[in-house]
Write a protein that holds these residues in place. Structure first.
Motif, PDB file in Angstrom:
ATOM      1  N   ASP A 150     -79.306  77.733  39.425  1.00 36.04           N
ATOM      2  CA  ASP A 150     -80.397  78.393  38.702  1.00 36.04           C
ATOM      3  C   ASP A 150     -79.887  79.191  37.514  1.00 36.04           C
ATOM      4  OD1 ASP A 150     -82.136  77.315  40.495  1.00 36.04           O
ATOM      5  OD2 ASP A 150     -82.389  79.136  41.696  1.00 36.04           O
ATOM      6  N   THR A 151     -78.712  79.822  37.695  1.00 30.78           N
ATOM      7  CA  THR A 151     -78.117  80.590  36.603  1.00 30.78           C
ATOM      8  C   THR A 151     -77.727  79.662  35.455  1.00 30.78           C
ATOM      9  OG1 THR A 151     -77.239  82.225  38.159  1.00 30.78           O
ATOM     10  CG2 THR A 151     -76.241  82.148  35.967  1.00 30.78           C
ATOM     11  N   ALA A 152     -77.103  78.523  35.812  1.00 29.47           N
ATOM     12  CA  ALA A 152     -76.698  77.544  34.794  1.00 29.47           C
ATOM     13  C   ALA A 152     -77.917  77.019  34.037  1.00 29.47           C
ATOM     14  CB  ALA A 152     -75.940  76.394  35.452  1.00 29.47           C
ATOM     15  N   LYS A 153     -79.001  76.821  34.770  1.00 24.44           N
ATOM     16  CA  LYS A 153     -80.225  76.302  34.155  1.00 24.44           C
ATOM     17  C   LYS A 153     -80.793  77.307  33.149  1.00 24.44           C
ATOM     18  CE  LYS A 153     -84.749  74.382  35.391  1.00 24.44           C
ATOM     19  NZ  LYS A 153     -85.650  74.040  36.532  1.00 24.44           N
ATOM     20  N   SER A 154     -80.822  78.591  33.532  1.00 25.32           N
ATOM     21  CA  SER A 154     -81.378  79.610  32.645  1.00 25.32           C
ATOM     22  C   SER A 154     -80.516  79.790  31.392  1.00 25.32           C
ATOM     23  CB  SER A 154     -81.511  80.944  33.383  1.00 25.32           C
ATOM     24  OG  SER A 154     -80.240  81.430  33.788  1.00 25.32           O
ATOM     25  N   ILE A 155     -79.181  79.658  31.556  1.00 23.11           N
ATOM     26  CA  ILE A 155     -78.271  79.749  30.406  1.00 23.11           C
ATOM     27  C   ILE A 155     -78.490  78.557  29.469  1.00 23.11           C
ATOM     28  CG2 ILE A 155     -75.844  79.636  29.704  1.00 23.11           C
ATOM     29  CD1 ILE A 155     -75.165  81.158  32.275  1.00 23.11           C
ATOM     30  N   LEU A 156     -78.666  77.371  30.067  1.00 21.36           N
ATOM     31  CA  LEU A 156     -78.850  76.153  29.277  1.00 21.36           C
ATOM     32  C   LEU A 156     -80.145  76.200  28.463  1.00 21.36           C
ATOM     33  CD1 LEU A 156     -77.682  73.244  28.788  1.00 21.36           C
ATOM     34  CD2 LEU A 156     -79.304  72.493  30.518  1.00 21.36           C
ATOM     35  N   ILE A 157     -81.211  76.732  29.056  1.00 20.87           N
ATOM     36  CA  ILE A 157     -82.501  76.815  28.374  1.00 20.87           C
ATOM     37  C   ILE A 157     -82.385  77.606  27.070  1.00 20.87           C
ATOM     38  CG2 ILE A 157     -84.819  77.834  28.565  1.00 20.87           C
ATOM     39  CD1 ILE A 157     -84.794  76.995  31.515  1.00 20.87           C
ATOM     40  N   LYS A 158     -81.447  78.557  27.039  1.00 21.15           N
ATOM     41  CA  LYS A 158     -81.215  79.355  25.831  1.00 21.15           C
ATOM     42  C   LYS A 158     -80.322  78.630  24.822  1.00 21.15           C
ATOM     43  CE  LYS A 158     -81.569  83.627  28.494  1.00 21.15           C
ATOM     44  NZ  LYS A 158     -80.842  84.829  29.003  1.00 21.15           N
ATOM     45  N   GLY A 159     -79.903  77.391  25.178  1.00 19.45           N
ATOM     46  CA  GLY A 159     -79.067  76.607  24.275  1.00 19.45           C
ATOM     47  C   GLY A 159     -77.612  77.014  24.298  1.00 19.45           C
ATOM     48  N   LYS A 160     -77.203  77.735  25.367  1.00 15.86           N
ATOM     49  CA  LYS A 160     -75.823  78.200  25.474  1.00 15.86           C
ATOM     50  C   LYS A 160     -75.024  77.312  26.406  1.00 15.86           C
ATOM     51  CE  LYS A 160     -77.120  83.039  24.637  1.00 15.86           C
ATOM     52  NZ  LYS A 160     -77.114  84.409  25.203  1.00 15.86           N
ATOM     53  N   TRP A 161     -73.712  77.361  26.278  1.00 13.13           N
ATOM     54  CA  TRP A 161     -72.801  76.551  27.085  1.00 13.13           C
ATOM     55  C   TRP A 161     -72.669  77.158  28.482  1.00 13.13           C
ATOM     56  CZ3 TRP A 161     -71.214  72.007  27.709  1.00 13.13           C
ATOM     57  CH2 TRP A 161     -69.994  71.680  28.302  1.00 13.13           C
ATOM     58  N   THR A 162     -72.812  76.331  29.501  1.00 12.38           N
ATOM     59  CA  THR A 162     -72.780  76.825  30.877  1.00 12.38           C
ATOM     60  C   THR A 162     -71.374  76.912  31.448  1.00 12.38           C
ATOM     61  OG1 THR A 162     -73.175  74.566  31.681  1.00 12.38           O
ATOM     62  CG2 THR A 162     -75.095  75.978  31.398  1.00 12.38           C
ATOM     63  N   GLY A 163     -70.395  76.471  30.699  1.00 12.99           N
ATOM     64  CA  GLY A 163     -69.012  76.582  31.152  1.00 12.99           C
ATOM     65  C   GLY A 163     -68.402  75.245  31.501  1.00 12.99           C
ATOM     66  N   LYS A 174     -64.026  80.261  23.678  1.00 11.54           N
ATOM     67  CA  LYS A 174     -64.675  81.223  24.569  1.00 11.54           C
ATOM     68  C   LYS A 174     -64.942  82.560  23.880  1.00 11.54           C
ATOM     69  CE  LYS A 174     -62.736  79.329  28.839  1.00 11.54           C
ATOM     70  NZ  LYS A 174     -61.888  79.599  30.029  1.00 11.54           N
ATOM     71  N   ILE A 175     -64.086  82.922  22.937  1.00 11.13           N
ATOM     72  CA  ILE A 175     -64.244  84.219  22.263  1.00 11.13           C
ATOM     73  C   ILE A 175     -65.444  84.187  21.312  1.00 11.13           C
ATOM     74  CG2 ILE A 175     -63.161  85.872  20.699  1.00 11.13           C
ATOM     75  CD1 ILE A 175     -60.446  84.961  21.831  1.00 11.13           C
ATOM     76  N   ASN A 176     -65.477  83.161  20.453  1.00 10.52           N
ATOM     77  CA  ASN A 176     -66.573  83.045  19.479  1.00 10.52           C
ATOM     78  C   ASN A 176     -67.790  82.316  20.034  1.00 10.52           C
ATOM     79  OD1 ASN A 176     -65.047  84.297  17.394  1.00 10.52           O
ATOM     80  ND2 ASN A 176     -63.949  82.373  17.061  1.00 10.52           N
ATOM     81  N   LYS A 177     -67.630  81.755  21.258  1.00 10.71           N
ATOM     82  CA  LYS A 177     -68.715  81.008  21.912  1.00 10.71           C
ATOM     83  C   LYS A 177     -69.266  79.922  20.983  1.00 10.71           C
ATOM     84  CE  LYS A 177     -70.120  84.907  24.827  1.00 10.71           C
ATOM     85  NZ  LYS A 177     -69.115  84.571  25.816  1.00 10.71           N
ATOM     86  N   SER A 178     -68.352  79.077  20.524  1.00 14.17           N
ATOM     87  CA  SER A 178     -68.743  77.997  19.612  1.00 14.17           C
ATOM     88  C   SER A 178     -67.890  76.756  19.867  1.00 14.17           C
ATOM     89  CB  SER A 178     -68.585  78.446  18.156  1.00 14.17           C
ATOM     90  OG  SER A 178     -67.228  78.762  17.896  1.00 14.17           O
ATOM     91  N   PHE A 179     -68.417  75.604  19.418  1.00 14.67           N
ATOM     92  CA  PHE A 179     -67.713  74.332  19.564  1.00 14.67           C
ATOM     93  C   PHE A 179     -67.112  73.924  18.221  1.00 14.67           C
ATOM     94  CE2 PHE A 179     -70.695  74.023  23.104  1.00 14.67           C
ATOM     95  CZ  PHE A 179     -69.868  73.564  24.117  1.00 14.67           C
ATOM     96  N   SER A 236     -77.210  69.050  28.686  1.00 17.40           N
ATOM     97  CA  SER A 236     -78.013  68.509  29.787  1.00 17.40           C
ATOM     98  C   SER A 236     -77.679  69.201  31.101  1.00 17.40           C
ATOM     99  CB  SER A 236     -77.789  66.996  29.918  1.00 17.40           C
ATOM    100  OG  SER A 236     -76.426  66.723  30.160  1.00 17.40           O
ATOM    101  N   HIS A 237     -78.662  69.249  31.961  1.00 17.47           N
ATOM    102  CA  HIS A 237     -78.512  69.838  33.293  1.00 17.47           C
ATOM    103  C   HIS A 237     -79.003  68.841  34.330  1.00 17.47           C
ATOM    104  CE1 HIS A 237     -78.327  72.917  36.391  1.00 17.47           C
ATOM    105  NE2 HIS A 237     -79.598  72.686  36.694  1.00 17.47           N
ATOM    106  N   HIS A 238     -78.296  68.757  35.445  1.00 20.73           N
ATOM    107  CA  HIS A 238     -78.635  67.854  36.563  1.00 20.73           C
ATOM    108  C   HIS A 238     -78.424  66.380  36.195  1.00 20.73           C
ATOM    109  CE1 HIS A 238     -80.038  67.247  40.552  1.00 20.73           C
ATOM    110  NE2 HIS A 238     -81.074  66.509  40.201  1.00 20.73           N
ATOM    111  N   ARG A 239     -77.513  66.124  35.262  1.00 14.02           N
ATOM    112  CA  ARG A 239     -77.181  64.730  34.915  1.00 14.02           C
ATOM    113  C   ARG A 239     -76.342  64.097  36.021  1.00 14.02           C
ATOM    114  NH1 ARG A 239     -73.147  62.121  31.220  1.00 14.02           N
ATOM    115  NH2 ARG A 239     -72.131  64.140  31.014  1.00 14.02           N
TER     116      ARG A 239
END
Length: 372
Positions: A150-163, A174-179, A236-239
């Motif tokens: 559920d935590t991963a899902k809520s993070i993903l909905i915000k368009g952020k990387w779940t780890g 990880k520092i700049n939180k970017s790809f 994607s989540h639950h792939r």
């Protein structure tokens, strides 16, 4: 009274066995091991055997698939030690049925199991009490899994990387939180998609990539890249199926969120076209061999002798030493053994097609219509 019972079971000079387990490669066995050795020292015993399942999930892997605990149970029957030390109740198993199986085997060998962190017995002697402990252990891991999901899902909905590890071709800061993109790897990814759209299979793509780029990518990785919408800018989540390591769930069950963190290398429509090919192949509606064979008239030609369908038969062999191809390819009748050389019939078809191309479209359409 409880401590007396434990002291009566574990006596100086007895041979102990340490069993440790952790679920991920990021964890270590040192805390579990050190507490076991402290217990052994306190009771005047020696640990003579160690059994470990490092980076092994007791939820995902069954008891028989865990090498460490399987060997421990086998050698318990052989009498290699007098008691077993574990750090916590859930280290040895997560499933209530597996807990009971372990207890039965070790009880049959008169080998007690001690939880070193609490200096208590794994087998309390009360079936109901043990069943409650086993059930609670399973409930804890199930609740943790649900909370994590559920935590991963809520993070993903915000368009952020779940780890986790970034997909092949990208690096995550990880520092700049970017790809950031890895150009060399993304060149390979583009080639993977090109080959797949040209009806190459996963194993074939793996070989071609190895030959073209000198990079070893197994067919499972090719499959995972081809089915990942990340390359179109979507997380994607639950792939991935929870019950299988490499199984992919139906796309209608996914949660796909466009992320501004990703610089895509293709459009979503392009990715969806590739996914459609994957689904058609998976259901058998698109056979890749139909597009990779030189016998493109298979199942279209009838034998002039018995009217059976002709099949392709490759009787060619390649001599590596002479660098020469021997033999021929034929269209073959499995009923009466009639055969005709592939090149010969293809030449005829080429002439017919060229003739059709030179005709007026209305004339050809009328001819086809009359034949039908």
């Amino acid at each position: 009274m409880y401590m007396l019972a434990l002291a009566d079971l574990i006596k100086p000079g007895m041979r102990g066995a340490f069993y440790g387990r952790h679920s991920t490669d990021k964890q270590t066995m040192e805390t579990q091991r050190s507490m076991a050795y402290e217990f052994a020292k306190k009771y005047g015993c020696m640990i003579t055997c160690e059994y470990e399942d490092a980076g092994v999930s007791a939820r995902k892997k069954k008891l028989d698939d865990r090498d460490g605990i399987s060997l421990l149970l086998k050698e318990a029957i052989d009498g290699k030690f007098d008691f077993v030390l574990i750090n916590h109740h859930d280290r040895i198993a997560r499933n209530p049925t597996e807990h009971q199986k372990i207890r039965m085997i070790l009880a049959g060998c008169n080998i007690p199991v001690v939880i070193s962190s609490s200096e208590s017995l794994y087998d309390s002697g009360d079936f109901i009490v043990d069943l409650i402990k086993d059930g609670t252990s399973k409930m804890e891991v199930d609740n943790t899994r649900i909370r994590t999901r559920d935590t991963a899902k809520s993070i993903l909905i915000k368009g952020k990387w779940t780890g986790g590890k970034a997909p092949f071709g990208y690096r995550y800061d990880k520092i700049n939180k970017s790809f950031s993109q890895c150009g060399e790897e993304l060149t390979i990814v583009r080639r993977l998609y090109e080959l797949y759209r040209n009806r190459e299979g996963f194993q074939s793509i793996s070989r071609l990539i190895s030959h073209e780029f000198g990079k070893t990518i197994n067919k499972a990785t090719v499959r995972w890249i081809i089915t990942n919408p990340f390359y179109a800018g979507y997380m994607s989540h639950h792939r991935k199926s929870e019950h299988s390591r490499n199984s992919i769930t139906p796309i209608e069950n996914w949660l796909m969120i466009k992320s501004d963190l990703i610089e895509p290398i293709m459009s979503l429509d392009e990715w969806k076209e590739t996914w459609a090919i994957f689904e058609q192949r998976k259901t058998g509606n698109l056979n890749p061999k139909m597009y990779k064979t030189s016998f493109f008239l298979s199942n279209l030609l009838n034998c002039s002798v018995c009217n059976s369908i002709l099949i392709g038969k490759d009787q060619t062999t390649f001599d590596k030493k002479r660098n020469k191809l021997y033999g021929k390819k034929w269209y073959f009748c499995p009923t009466c053994k009639y055969k005709i050389e592939l090149d010969r019939i293809h030449t005829v078809i080429d002439v017919v097609l060229k003739d059709l191309k030179s005709q007026n479209l209305e004339t050809v359409s009328l001819y086809v219509y009359n034949e039908l």
